[in-house]
Structure formats: C-alpha cells, structure tokens
Design a protein around this motif. Structure first.
Motif: not given
Ligand code: MGD
Ligand code: MGD
Ligand code: SF4
Ligand code: MO
Length: 691
Positions: A195, A216, A576
């Motif tokens: 990440d 990546d 959320h």
C-alpha cells in the motif's frame, strides 16, 4: 417479536442479516446466524435503524420546480410522478428513438430486474458504475482467463499466504471476508500488504511494503521475474495451463528486483523474500488483484500481473487460492429464470462505443463515462434521457461540474434513491426508494464455493411514501403502456424466477437463502477449463492485441508531481459507505469529517502543522480540509477518505463537512484508460496551502 431473514443494504456487499421486529418496529439487526455470520456486522450494518428513522431522506416523489440543482421541489403522488416520468421518457423515445434513454446503476446481484427494464424500454444503453470501480480488474481477468473477476472466489479461509495490493480488507469491509481471513491468520496464514500508506490492514500484516504511488506494476513484474529466474513457479501447473509462458519469461527477464527497487522504493531483498515465501505457501496463495482499481493508467496491467503471479504459483482453480466460483448448474441445480428474457435483446450499437469502437471491452455494464461523452457530443446518436438508479455519478465521477454541464444537455434526468445525493438534487424527478428494511428484492443467484439463491425480505412497512425497486420499475413500464411485464406482486416475480428450480418463496423465507450445496465445492484441479480461445490462462490476449493494446506492456514510471504538488490518493474507512452514509445520524457522530493525511516532509515544505486547516488546489478547483501529519504515508502523496464534502441543505449534519476528493480531479472524464476501460482517478495532483 418476529424475525425477517434478510440482506443488509448499507453497502453493496449484501451480508445476510436477521432483523428482529416488535410491533412493526425494527428493534435489532445482526449478522445472520443461519447465513453463517454468527451475529457479526460491520458498523454501517449496525446503523441500519438510524437510516430507517432518518427524516432527512426523500420521503415522497418529487418533481423539480426551480432550476436544476436549485433545490425547489413539488411533492407529488406516485401516480403523478410515474405518469410524468412515463411522459418524459416517451417524449425522448418518440423524437430520438428508445436508444436515447440511458440507465445506470450500481451493478450487483439484482441487476436482472434493471436489465429487463432497460430492454423493455428498447434501449441498448444499460451501464453500471464500474468504470469508477473494478473495471480494470474485471477486464484483466477477462484478458487472462477469458472470464470475469467474479468467476473465481478468494478462498481466504484455507489460504496459507495472502497478499493484499491496493486492497484494504479490514476497513473496506466485507464481513465474511474479514472473518475468513482472521480465522485463517489464527491458523498461521501469512498476510502481506502492499500500500502507499499504513492502513489498519497493514497494521495486522506480517509484512508491509510501502510503495511509491503508481509503481505496483514494476513491483509485480519483479515478483514474476524472481519466480521464473529462481524456478520457484509450479512447473506442472504452468505446463498444463499457461499459454505463451516463454513470452512472459522473456518479457520479465530485465525486470530484476534491483530495477524494481529503484522504481518502487522497496528493497530488492524484500521482493525476493516475498516471492520465496509465496512459493513455500503455494498453491494456497491469494495475490489479490484489487477491487477499486480505477486509479492509474496502468492499473489494468497491475491486475493482470497479479493474476499471472497467482497462475505461476498454481493457485488459480485451487483450494486455498482462487478456486472457480460454482454456479447452480455446477452443483446439479437449475438456475433462475432470467427476467431479461421477457424482452428481446436490443440490436443497436451502444452509445458508449463498447462492443464496436472498443471491441475488447465487456458490453455487459459498458463504460458510463463514455455514454456521458455521447450525451455531450450527440455522437454516435443523441442521448436525451438519463435514469440514475441507485447511483450518484456527481459524487462517484471526477470533476462533477463537468458532468453537470453534460446533464444540462439532457431533456430529462430522474434519480431513484433512498438517500439524498448530489445527483438526485440535480435531477428533474426524484423517486424515493424504501430503505432495505422496508422493501423486498427479486431473487438473486450468488456463485461461490457454495452457490445459493437469496432474497431480501421486507422487515417492516415503509415509514414514508417510498416504494420498492420492483414497484418503481414495473410502475414506470405500466405508466408507459409497455406490454410484456407480467408481475402484479413480488410473489408473481419470485414464482416466475424460481419456476425452473423446484424451490418456492416459502423455502427462501426460512433463512433468506437457499444453499445449493451442503459443503464447499472445488473443481478438479487437473481438469480446469478457462474461457479463452486456447482453454488456458493466456499471457498474450489476442482480442487486446488486435485492438492495438499489447498484453505484455513495458513498464512506464508514473508521471512525476509538478513542483510543490502531491498525488491525490483516496480510499475508504470502516465507518462509511462511499458518499451515502455521511448524513446517517449514528455514523456521522462516529466520523463527521475527513482529513488529509500528509507526510511530515510534505507538511514542512508546505508550512503546515498537524490539525491546520489547509486549502488544496488542482487547476481551478479548491477545497478546504484539516491536515493530519503522519509518517504512515508515502511522502509523494496525500490521502483523503472518499464521500465527504456534501453541500445539500437537506442534509443538516453532513452539510459542508470535509472535502470531496472528486472535486479535485480535473479534465472531466477524459482521464481514462481505454485498455482496461476504467477512469484513472489517481492521475491528479494537488498543492497545499495553510489557510
Ligand atoms: N467500509 C466500507 N467498505 C467498503 C466500501 C465502503 O465505502 N466502505 N466500499 C466497497 C466498494 S464499492 C469497494 S470498490 C471496496 C474497495 O475496497 P478497497 O479497494 O480495498 O478500498 P480502498 O480504500 O478504496 O483502497 C484500498 C487501498 O489502496 C491503497 N492505494 C492507493 N493507491 C495505491 C497505490 O498506488 N498502490 C498500492 N499498492 N496501494 C494504493 C489505498 O491507500 C487504500 O488503502 O470496498 C467495499 N467495501
Ligand atoms: N473520487 C472518487 N470517486 C469514486 C470513489 C472514490 O473513492 N473516490 N470510489 C468509487 C467506487 S469504488 C465506487 S463503487 C463508486 C460508487 O458510486 P455509487 O455507486 O454512485 O455510490 P453509492 O454511494 O454506493 O450509491 C449511490 C446512490 O445510490 C443510492 N442507493 C444506495 N443503495 C441503493 C439501492 O439499493 N437502490 C437504489 N435505488 N439506490 C440506492 C444511495 O442513496 C446513493 O445516493 O464510486 C467510485 N468513485
Ligand atoms: S459489509 Fe457492512 S454495510 Fe456492507 S452489507 Fe455487510 S454489514 Fe452491511
Ligand atoms: Mo467500488
């Protein structure tokens, strides 16, 4: 007290739930015991009752009075609203043909209803939201396996090593996946996370690789290099299933870990170590190909290499890896009768160019942003009416002002939604959907290790003047006098769908689902069939090659940030869902505002301290947000949660809180990648100034 065995609707994962009802009121919701969740829910699922009771959601059909977006509404009855919608859709079809009607939704297990509706209208223009979500991953799967991303499962429960790349599984939640991965880790499964910032998921990982944003592909090419150069791959599997292995081997030969270290910032030794560990755990390995990958111009290639790494490790089609998702027919059952079969398939070409201008892309959900281009230009033909169904493109697509200008060219815009949204606010008509606790769904089929049929049940009657999907869409067709819609009730609908299966609605009501297999099933690993022309996993895909897109594309480093600017990264949190839960009283209380993660070096260079209010700018767009200075993020990027920055006066809580990431994305819908069919939303940079 009664129990409704139903399906959560707070996000699109659709976990099985049990809803306890007392005297017509929902008093308790938990993850279904019969559905295998043992009571577990995520925080959003637990906030369902707050949604139900929220009086700041649309409560009756509304027709716009003032200008678009002005917020002046006339409340009307359903009869008046449906007649009005029918008139306007017919007017568009009479002048420009039925193909001038565009429909978009959120995809998911119930789209059969939507697709049948669009066919009944006679339009080829059904789209879903995926251009801003998983299209790159889906097309990557199609290009490698010949089938879409959902045709393989992630067998987290039985995995020995899981790699999450651009996938924050413990915050961007699917309850069953979280439970399965946690259980596997208790049994010794290793977790590696790649990440650009340290997420909650990273905090639970054995190994965390902080990569330079947008590199990546280099990382993955180096992993392929090591697997091949050090002969760590599964040779028998490769011989049996991988087409053009030599082409792949030659292609990754120069992609050494040392080369990748210079691109990604991750040490060469760590990349080698990861490849070795994966080979030790193979084939019980999952290298996640990513979910929301509408991020970079090369995200399609990142996902392709993720699939190829799985393939070399022999994990595709394998227990503990990415086994094939079984369907009803695979376990000796008949499938549901499709509603879409009620109407002929439209033969006209799609407005978004998918299937003809873009022959390699999947026509199923199309490419919505290109359909918007057709609205703007009238090319290949006029698109004049748009139904935004369970979809908020003004929040979900970049540069909403650009989309508003496009919408201004429409004769008619209608939203169907259970909460207010930026798009609903800009519509001509709002048709309010009942919340998931107040409506039932059609029957859905879910593929997987244990395929099943499932349905949402109505737990309580609607609190306001809202309706269910089948009532709204069936109601529009009726008002348009379109023949061929045979259903007067949801029972009619269920009976029609279930007819070939031998099951009844009563069977579904018992637990909300019908499991079609008693135990997880795996296809014979020695007799796998891929849906490519060769029947194998293809490293070189002819369809893409023919369209001029190389399968083995050389790596290009990401664009560097302009002087003093930072790449804008977005993502999710556990509290959320996208943009539609911010005004939920409970969830708002838990997290009312997003902030901006930035590295101490970026803070220093911009003269910003932790907690300062800052102004972000990209082109002519700006937004204000509080700074969170943290060394848990790569120094070249800044991060904010998606879904904030609402500006609708009807939402008293969410109004004006935090910033909207999509408003800082410029060039309209032009930043997209026709190779993978998705938007490139992280090809944007912002400058930071203390307010
Ligand atoms: N709680 C919650 N759960 C959800 C949702 C939700 O709104 N709320 N939405 C659902 C939906 S629709 C989706 S698509 C999924 C999304 O699920 P995910 O894709 O897992 O979630 P995101 O947070 O969007 O992104 C994952 C991670 O990618 C990282 N990332 C960004 N850029 C790069 C990069 O260049 N390289 C690497 N390696 N990593 C990068 C981000 O920092 C982030 O941590 O979640 C689903 N689940
Ligand atoms: N800038 C930026 N853009 C993004 C993202 C990001 O992180 N940053 N995330 C992307 C991702 S991963 C996705 S999936 C998309 C999501 O984009 P959308 O699919 O538009 O997102 P939602 O907010 O889930 O749903 C949109 C609307 O549908 C309504 N709704 C919810 N459930 C239902 C239902 O069951 N039926 C009906 N009729 N209406 C319903 C909600 O009230 C909401 O107003 O956005 C994408 N766009
Ligand atoms: S992940 Fe959470 S919000 Fe989504 S369906 Fe499951 S419980 Fe509901
Ligand atoms: Mo998504």
């Amino acid at each position: 007290m009664t129990t409704a065995w139903s399906v959560c609707g707070m996000c699109t994962v659709r976990c099985p739930i049990q809803v306890e009802v007392d005297n017509g009121e929902v008093v308790w919701i938990q993850g279904s015991i019969k559905g295998g969740l043992d009571g577990s829910l995520c925080p959003r699922g637990a906030a369902g009752i707050a949604l139900l009771k929220d009086d700041e959601r649309p409560q009756s059909p509304m027709i716009r009075n003032g200008k678009r977006g002005e917020g002046k509404w006339r409340k009307v009855s359903w009869d008046v609203a449906l007649a009005h919608v029918a008139d306007r859709l017919k007017a568009a079809a009479d002048v420009h043909g039925a193909r001038s009607i565009l429909f978009s939704d959120r995809g998911g297990p119930w789209v059969d209803l939507h697709q049948a509706f669009v066919r009944a209208l006679g339009s080829p223009n059904y789209c879903n939201h995926d251009v801003s979500c998983a299209r790159n991953t889906n097309h990557a799967a199609l290009s490698v396996f010949g089938f879409g991303r959902k045709e393989v499962s992630y067998d987290l429960k039985n995995a020995a090593h899981v790699v999450l790349q651009t996938r924050n599984i413990f915050e961007a939640v699917n309850v069953k996946e979280v439970k399965d991965l946690t259980a596997a880790m208790d049994q010794g499964c290793r977790l590696s996370v790649i990440d650009v910032r340290a997420t909650i998921t990273a905090s639970k990982a054995h190994d965390f690789y902080l990569v330079k944003p947008g590199t990546d592909y280099a990382f993955n090419l180096a992993v392929l290099h090591v697997l091949i150069a050090q002969e760590l791959y599964d040779k028998a599997y490769t011989r049996q299933y991988i087409q053009d292995f030599d082409a792949l081997a030659a292609f990754v030969k120069p992609c050494t870990p040392e080369w990748a270290e210079a691109e990604t910032g991750v040490g060469a030794g760590r990349i080698v170590d990861l490849a070795r560990r994966l080979a030790q755990a193979a084939p019980r390995v999952i290298w996640h190909p990513g979910w929301n990958t509408a991020r970079y111009n090369d995200s399609f290639y990142v996902a392709r290499t993720a699939y190829l790494i799985n393939a070399l490790l022999g994990s595709v089609g394998t227990k503990g890896g990415l086994p094939f998702a079984l369907k009803a027919a695979d376990v000796g059952h008949k499938g549901l009768k499709p509603l879409a079969d009620l109407f002929p398939k439209p033969t006209e070409k799609r407005a978004d160019g998918v299937g003809w201008k873009y022959p390699h892309l999947d026509a199923g959900p199309g490419v919505l942003s290109q359909a918007f281009e057709a609205i703007r230009t009238g090319d290949p033909y006029p698109v004049k009416a748009y139904i935004a169904y369970r979809h908020d493109p003004l929040m979900a697509l970049p540069e909403p002002n650009h989309s508003r200008e496009i919408f201004d060219q429409l004769d008619f815009l209608v939203s169907v939604t259970f909460s207010w949204s930026q798009t609903a606010w800009y519509s001509d008509v709002v048709l309010p959907l009942s919340t998931y606790l107040e409506r039932e769904s059609i029957v859905a089929h879910k593929g997987g290790l244990k395929p099943q049929f499932f349905v949402r049940q109505r737990a309580v009657e609607p609190r306001y003047d809202t309706r269910a999907d089948w009532e709204i869409l069936g109601g529009i067709l009726k008002a348009m006098n379109i023949p061929g819609w045979p259903f007067e009730s949801i029972e009619d609908n269920w009976n029609y769908q279930l007819a070939p299966t031998g099951f009844t609605p009563a069977d579904l009501a018992k637990s909300g689902s019908i499991s079609l297999a008693s135990a997880p099933g795996y296809k014979d690993r020695n007799a796998l069939k891929f849906k490519t022309p060769s029947g194998k996993i293809e490293t070189v895909n002819e369809k893409w090659e023919k369209a001029g897109h190389p399968s083995l594309k050389p790596y290009e480093p990401p664009t560097s940030a302009p002087e003093g600017a930072y790449r804008l990264i977005f993502g999710r949190c556990a509290l959320h869902t996208q943009g539609h839960t911010l005004n939920n009283p409970l969830l708002f209380e838990a997290l009312p505002e997003n902030d901006l993660w930035l590295h101490p070096s970026a803070a220093k260079a911009s003269g910003v301290a932790d907690g300062d209010l800052v102004e972000l700018k990209n082109g002519s767009y700006s937004a204000r947000i509080r700074a969170r200075v943290t060394d848990l993020i790569h120094h070249e990027c800044v991060f904010m949660l998606h879904g904030f920055g609402h500006r609708l006066p009807v939402e008293s809580r969410a109004y004006g809180r935090g910033a909207a990431d999509n408003e800082l994305m410029t060039d309209g819908l032009g930043k997209w990648n026709p190779v993978g069919g998705a938007l490139s939303m992280q090809e944007n940079f912002v400058t930071i100034r203390k307010v």
